[in-house]
Design a protein around this motif. Structure first.
Motif, PDB file in Angstrom:
ATOM      1  N   LEU A  39       0.836  -1.212   0.000  1.00 23.76           N
ATOM      2  CA  LEU A  39       0.000   0.000   0.000  1.00 23.76           C
ATOM      3  C   LEU A  39       0.868   1.259   0.000  1.00 23.76           C
ATOM      4  CD1 LEU A  39      -2.797  -1.040   2.531  1.00 23.76           C
ATOM      5  CD2 LEU A  39      -2.980  -0.858   0.047  1.00 23.76           C
ATOM      6  N   TYR A  40       1.984   1.208   0.714  1.00 21.52           N
ATOM      7  CA  TYR A  40       2.899   2.355   0.709  1.00 21.52           C
ATOM      8  C   TYR A  40       3.449   2.591  -0.695  1.00 21.52           C
ATOM      9  CZ  TYR A  40       7.049   5.184   1.566  1.00 21.52           C
ATOM     10  OH  TYR A  40       8.009   6.176   1.506  1.00 21.52           O
ATOM     11  N   GLY A  41       3.820   1.495  -1.387  1.00 19.80           N
ATOM     12  CA  GLY A  41       4.296   1.625  -2.766  1.00 19.80           C
ATOM     13  C   GLY A  41       3.239   2.219  -3.684  1.00 19.80           C
ATOM     14  N   LEU A  42       1.987   1.810  -3.502  1.00 20.82           N
ATOM     15  CA  LEU A  42       0.887   2.391  -4.283  1.00 20.82           C
ATOM     16  C   LEU A  42       0.756   3.883  -4.001  1.00 20.82           C
ATOM     17  CD1 LEU A  42      -1.805  -0.404  -3.741  1.00 20.82           C
ATOM     18  CD2 LEU A  42      -0.701   0.138  -5.910  1.00 20.82           C
ATOM     19  N   ALA A  43       0.889   4.253  -2.724  1.00 21.15           N
ATOM     20  CA  ALA A  43       0.758   5.659  -2.338  1.00 21.15           C
ATOM     21  C   ALA A  43       1.874   6.502  -2.945  1.00 21.15           C
ATOM     22  CB  ALA A  43       0.756   5.778  -0.817  1.00 21.15           C
ATOM     23  N   VAL A  44       3.104   5.982  -2.928  1.00 15.21           N
ATOM     24  CA  VAL A  44       4.239   6.715  -3.508  1.00 15.21           C
ATOM     25  C   VAL A  44       4.021   6.928  -5.007  1.00 15.21           C
ATOM     26  CG1 VAL A  44       6.702   6.591  -4.054  1.00 15.21           C
ATOM     27  CG2 VAL A  44       5.900   5.948  -1.777  1.00 15.21           C
ATOM     28  N   CYS A  45       3.569   5.898  -5.688  1.00 15.68           N
ATOM     29  CA  CYS A  45       3.340   6.003  -7.129  1.00 15.68           C
ATOM     30  C   CYS A  45       2.252   7.030  -7.446  1.00 15.68           C
ATOM     31  CB  CYS A  45       2.953   4.632  -7.699  1.00 15.68           C
ATOM     32  SG  CYS A  45       2.751   4.625  -9.491  1.00 15.68           S
ATOM     33  N   SER A  46       1.150   6.979  -6.695  1.00 19.21           N
ATOM     34  CA  SER A  46       0.068   7.931  -6.938  1.00 19.21           C
ATOM     35  C   SER A  46       0.516   9.359  -6.631  1.00 19.21           C
ATOM     36  CB  SER A  46      -1.161   7.565  -6.107  1.00 19.21           C
ATOM     37  OG  SER A  46      -0.852   7.580  -4.721  1.00 19.21           O
ATOM     38  N   GLY A  47       1.303   9.524  -5.556  1.00 19.10           N
ATOM     39  CA  GLY A  47       1.796  10.858  -5.224  1.00 19.10           C
ATOM     40  C   GLY A  47       2.706  11.421  -6.302  1.00 19.10           C
ATOM     41  N   LEU A  48       3.621  10.598  -6.804  1.00 18.52           N
ATOM     42  CA  LEU A  48       4.528  11.049  -7.864  1.00 18.52           C
ATOM     43  C   LEU A  48       3.780  11.304  -9.178  1.00 18.52           C
ATOM     44  CD1 LEU A  48       7.663   8.804  -7.261  1.00 18.52           C
ATOM     45  CD2 LEU A  48       7.495  11.276  -6.990  1.00 18.52           C
ATOM     46  N   PHE A  49       2.722  10.547  -9.402  1.00 15.17           N
ATOM     47  CA  PHE A  49       1.919  10.741 -10.620  1.00 15.17           C
ATOM     48  C   PHE A  49       1.309  12.143 -10.632  1.00 15.17           C
ATOM     49  CE2 PHE A  49      -2.308  10.493 -12.640  1.00 15.17           C
ATOM     50  CZ  PHE A  49      -1.919  10.231 -13.944  1.00 15.17           C
ATOM     51  N   PRO A  64      13.927   9.024 -11.707  1.00 13.21           N
ATOM     52  CA  PRO A  64      14.461   7.869 -10.962  1.00 13.21           C
ATOM     53  C   PRO A  64      14.963   8.227  -9.566  1.00 13.21           C
ATOM     54  CG  PRO A  64      15.904   8.461 -12.791  1.00 13.21           C
ATOM     55  CD  PRO A  64      14.633   9.213 -12.987  1.00 13.21           C
ATOM     56  N   LEU A  65      15.504   9.440  -9.401  1.00 13.43           N
ATOM     57  CA  LEU A  65      15.990   9.845  -8.078  1.00 13.43           C
ATOM     58  C   LEU A  65      14.829   9.964  -7.086  1.00 13.43           C
ATOM     59  CD1 LEU A  65      18.283  10.818  -6.238  1.00 13.43           C
ATOM     60  CD2 LEU A  65      17.821  13.154  -7.035  1.00 13.43           C
ATOM     61  N   LEU A  66      13.775  10.662  -7.479  1.00 13.24           N
ATOM     62  CA  LEU A  66      12.624  10.820  -6.593  1.00 13.24           C
ATOM     63  C   LEU A  66      11.970   9.475  -6.289  1.00 13.24           C
ATOM     64  CD1 LEU A  66      10.902  14.059  -7.968  1.00 13.24           C
ATOM     65  CD2 LEU A  66      12.057  13.764  -5.779  1.00 13.24           C
ATOM     66  N   GLU A  67      11.836   8.656  -7.315  1.00 10.91           N
ATOM     67  CA  GLU A  67      11.179   7.357  -7.119  1.00 10.91           C
ATOM     68  C   GLU A  67      11.943   6.495  -6.121  1.00 10.91           C
ATOM     69  OE1 GLU A  67      10.478   5.387 -10.813  1.00 10.91           O
ATOM     70  OE2 GLU A  67       9.283   7.030 -11.646  1.00 10.91           O
ATOM     71  N   GLU A  68      13.248   6.401  -6.290  1.00 10.68           N
ATOM     72  CA  GLU A  68      14.034   5.525  -5.413  1.00 10.68           C
ATOM     73  C   GLU A  68      14.117   6.059  -3.987  1.00 10.68           C
ATOM     74  OE1 GLU A  68      14.598   2.627  -6.333  1.00 10.68           O
ATOM     75  OE2 GLU A  68      14.005   3.061  -8.385  1.00 10.68           O
ATOM     76  N   ALA A  95      10.803  -5.293  -1.635  1.00 13.94           N
ATOM     77  CA  ALA A  95      10.141  -5.855  -2.812  1.00 13.94           C
ATOM     78  C   ALA A  95       8.648  -5.537  -2.809  1.00 13.94           C
ATOM     79  CB  ALA A  95      10.354  -7.373  -2.853  1.00 13.94           C
ATOM     80  N   ALA A  96       8.045  -5.539  -1.619  1.00 13.94           N
ATOM     81  CA  ALA A  96       6.614  -5.230  -1.509  1.00 13.94           C
ATOM     82  C   ALA A  96       6.339  -3.786  -1.917  1.00 13.94           C
ATOM     83  CB  ALA A  96       6.136  -5.485  -0.084  1.00 13.94           C
ATOM     84  N   VAL A  97       7.199  -2.865  -1.463  1.00 16.80           N
ATOM     85  CA  VAL A  97       7.045  -1.462  -1.856  1.00 16.80           C
ATOM     86  C   VAL A  97       7.191  -1.324  -3.371  1.00 16.80           C
ATOM     87  CG1 VAL A  97       8.017   0.859  -1.670  1.00 16.80           C
ATOM     88  CG2 VAL A  97       7.842  -0.584   0.362  1.00 16.80           C
ATOM     89  N   GLY A  98       8.246  -1.941  -3.913  1.00 19.57           N
ATOM     90  CA  GLY A  98       8.457  -1.880  -5.359  1.00 19.57           C
ATOM     91  C   GLY A  98       7.326  -2.506  -6.145  1.00 19.57           C
ATOM     92  N   ALA A  99       6.766  -3.606  -5.624  1.00 23.87           N
ATOM     93  CA  ALA A  99       5.651  -4.276  -6.301  1.00 23.87           C
ATOM     94  C   ALA A  99       4.414  -3.384  -6.327  1.00 23.87           C
ATOM     95  CB  ALA A  99       5.339  -5.597  -5.600  1.00 23.87           C
ATOM     96  N   GLY A 100       4.115  -2.752  -5.193  1.00 29.90           N
ATOM     97  CA  GLY A 100       2.972  -1.837  -5.155  1.00 29.90           C
ATOM     98  C   GLY A 100       3.149  -0.679  -6.110  1.00 29.90           C
ATOM     99  N   PHE A 101       4.357  -0.117  -6.137  1.00 35.74           N
ATOM    100  CA  PHE A 101       4.654   0.996  -7.048  1.00 35.74           C
ATOM    101  C   PHE A 101       4.502   0.548  -8.501  1.00 35.74           C
ATOM    102  CE2 PHE A 101       7.179   3.812  -9.582  1.00 35.74           C
ATOM    103  CZ  PHE A 101       7.113   5.051  -8.964  1.00 35.74           C
ATOM    104  N   ALA A 102       5.123  -0.575  -8.849  1.00 38.08           N
ATOM    105  CA  ALA A 102       5.095  -1.056 -10.229  1.00 38.08           C
ATOM    106  C   ALA A 102       3.681  -1.419 -10.668  1.00 38.08           C
ATOM    107  CB  ALA A 102       6.017  -2.273 -10.368  1.00 38.08           C
ATOM    108  N   PHE A 103       2.885  -1.979  -9.751  1.00 40.74           N
ATOM    109  CA  PHE A 103       1.514  -2.380 -10.091  1.00 40.74           C
ATOM    110  C   PHE A 103       0.706  -1.172 -10.564  1.00 40.74           C
ATOM    111  CE2 PHE A 103      -2.825  -3.733  -9.482  1.00 40.74           C
ATOM    112  CZ  PHE A 103      -2.795  -5.096  -9.754  1.00 40.74           C
ATOM    113  N   LEU A 104       0.700  -0.103  -9.763  1.00 42.76           N
ATOM    114  CA  LEU A 104      -0.071   1.082 -10.143  1.00 42.76           C
ATOM    115  C   LEU A 104       0.539   1.772 -11.354  1.00 42.76           C
ATOM    116  CD1 LEU A 104      -2.386   2.970  -9.611  1.00 42.76           C
ATOM    117  CD2 LEU A 104      -0.980   4.193  -7.945  1.00 42.76           C
TER     118      LEU A 104
END
Length: 334
Positions: A39-49, A64-68, A95-104
Motif C-alpha cells: 500500500l505504501y508503494g501504491l501511495a508513492v506512485c500515486s503521489g509522484l503521478f 528515478p531519483l525521486l522514485e528511489e 520488494a513489496a514497496v516496489g511491487a505496489g509501485f510497479a503495479f499502479l
C-alpha cells in the motif's frame, strides 16, 4: 486485447513477490506487514503521478531519483529505529514497496497508452516491475547493513552512509532508463542480475542468522542450565554477578537474577522455534503456552524498567541483548 495487456504487465509482479517471499526460509516477513508496504508503494506512485503533472520535470535523472528515495524512505526510517533487523525482512518489504509501485505504474501506463503492443506490456511486467522491486530491495538491504555497521562501530558517518544507500538504486534505475539496447536483452539482464542479487542477500542473511543463533543459543543453554542446577556461582557469569551485587539493593538484585533467568528461558525458546521453522517444522503453540509467553514477555519488560538502563548496561557482559533478540521475542512470543 486490453485485458491481455493488463495480465502480462501485472501478473509477473505478483509472481515476483511470491517467489521472493518463498525464498525466506525463516519466515521472517509477515503477510500483514507485506500488505502495508505494498500500500505504501501504491501511495508513492500515486503521489509522484500527481506531482509529475504539477512540476513537469524534464531532466532524465529527476524521476528515478525521486522514485528511489521515496520508495525506500519508510524502510530506511524503520531500519534506523530497529523495527527491521534482518536482511530478509529488508529485502521482502522492499520488494513489496516496489511491487505496489510497479503495479499502479503499469495500470496507469496501459490506461494512457491503450494502443501499446504486447511486447511493451511484457517488458513492463517482467523487466520494469522487477527493476522497481529490485532497486527498493537493494537500497533497504544496504541501509540495514549500514545500521549493523553503525551499531558495531562509530556513528560519526552514519548519516552520510545512509544517504549513500540510495545511490546504487538511483544509478541502476537511471541506466535502465537511458541505455539504448534491445529491450528483451535488457529484460534478461534485469532478471538475471536481480535474481542473483536476491539469492546473494538471502545467503548472507542465512549465514548471519545462523551465526547469531549458534553463538547465542549455546551460551544461553549453558548459563540457563547452570542456573537451574544451582551451579551459577561456579561459572564466569556467576562470578561477575557476585562482583556487581553490591551495586544493587537486595530487592533490585533479586529482580536482576529474575531478569537473567527469564531472558535466557525466552531466548532459548525463541531461537529453538526459529531453527524448527527453518527445518520446515512450524508448530503453533497452544493457547495456554501463547498466554504464558505473553505474560513472560510483559514481566521481562517490567523487570527491565525496574533495573533501568544503567543496570542493564552492567549486565551486558552476562546478557548482551542484540536487535535480533528484541525483534525475535516480540515477533515469536506475540
Amino acid at each position: 486485447m486490453l485485458y491481455m495487456l493488463y495480465m502480462l504487465s501485472l501478473l509477473p509482479i505478483v509472481a515476483y513477490l511470491l517467489i521472493i517471499k518463498a525464498m525466506d526460509g525463516f519466515a521472517l516477513a509477515k503477510w500483514q506487514k507485506i500488505s502495508v508496504f505494498v500500500l505504501y508503494g501504491l501511495a508513492v506512485c500515486s503521489g509522484l503521478f500527481f506531482m509529475s503533472d504539477i512540476l513537469e520535470w524534464k531532466e532524465e535523472w529527476v524521476s528515478p531519483l525521486l522514485e528511489e528515495v521515496l520508495k525506500a524512505f519508510l524502510l530506511v526510517v524503520l531500519i534506523t529505529r530497529k523495527k527491521v533487523v534482518f536482511l530478509a525482512e529488508a529485502l521482502i518489504y522492499g520488494a513489496a514497496v516496489g511491487a505496489g509501485f510497479a503495479f499502479l505504474e503499469n495500470v496507469l501506463y496501459i490506461y494512457y497508452n491503450a494502443d501499446m503492443g504486447v511486447g511493451d506490456s511484457v517488458l513492463r511486467g517482467f523487466a520494469t516491475a522487477l527493476l522497481h522491486i529490485g532497486c527498493t530491495s537493494l537500497c533497504a538491504s544496504l541501509a540495514l547493513l549500514v545500521a549493523r555497521f553503525k551499531s558495531a562501530h562509530s556513528q560519526a558517518f552514519a548519516f552520510p552512509m545512509f544517504v549513500m544507500c540510495f545511490v546504487p538504486s538511483f544509478l541502476v534505475h537511471w541506466f535502465y532508463n537511458t541505455l539504448d539496447i534491445n529491450g528483451y536483452l535488457l529484460m534478461i539482464y534485469v532478471i538475471a542480475g536481480f535474481l542473483l542479487l536476491f539469492m546473494g542477500i538471502y545467503r548472507l542473511d542465512e549465514m548471519m542468522i545462523r551465526k547469531w543463533m549458534d553463538n547465542c543459543i549455546n551460551n544461553d543453554i549453558a548459563l540457563y542450565s547452570a542456573i537451574k542446577e544451582g551451579k551459577i556461582a561456579s561459572t564466569p557469569a556467576g562470578f561477575y554477578l557476585e562482583n556487581i551485587k553490591e551495586r544493587f539493593d537486595p530487592e533490585l538484585f533479586f529482580d536482576v537474577c529474575m531478569y537473567v533467568s527469564l531472558y535466557l528461558e525466552l531466548s532459548i525458546q525463541v531461537k529453538s522455534h526459529m531453527m524448527m521453522r527453518e527445518a520446515g517444522v512450524d508448530i503453533e503453540p497452544d493457547p495456554e503456552t501463547r498466554r504464558n509467553n505473553k505474560n513472560n514477555l510483559i514481566e521481562l519488560k517490567t523487570l527491565s524498567k525496574r533495573i533501568g538502563p544503567m543496570g542493564l548496561a552492567l549486565l551486558s557482559p552476562v546478557i548482551h541483548v542484540k536487535d535480533e533478540d528484541r525483534w525475535a521475542m516480540e515477533e515469536f512470543l506475540n
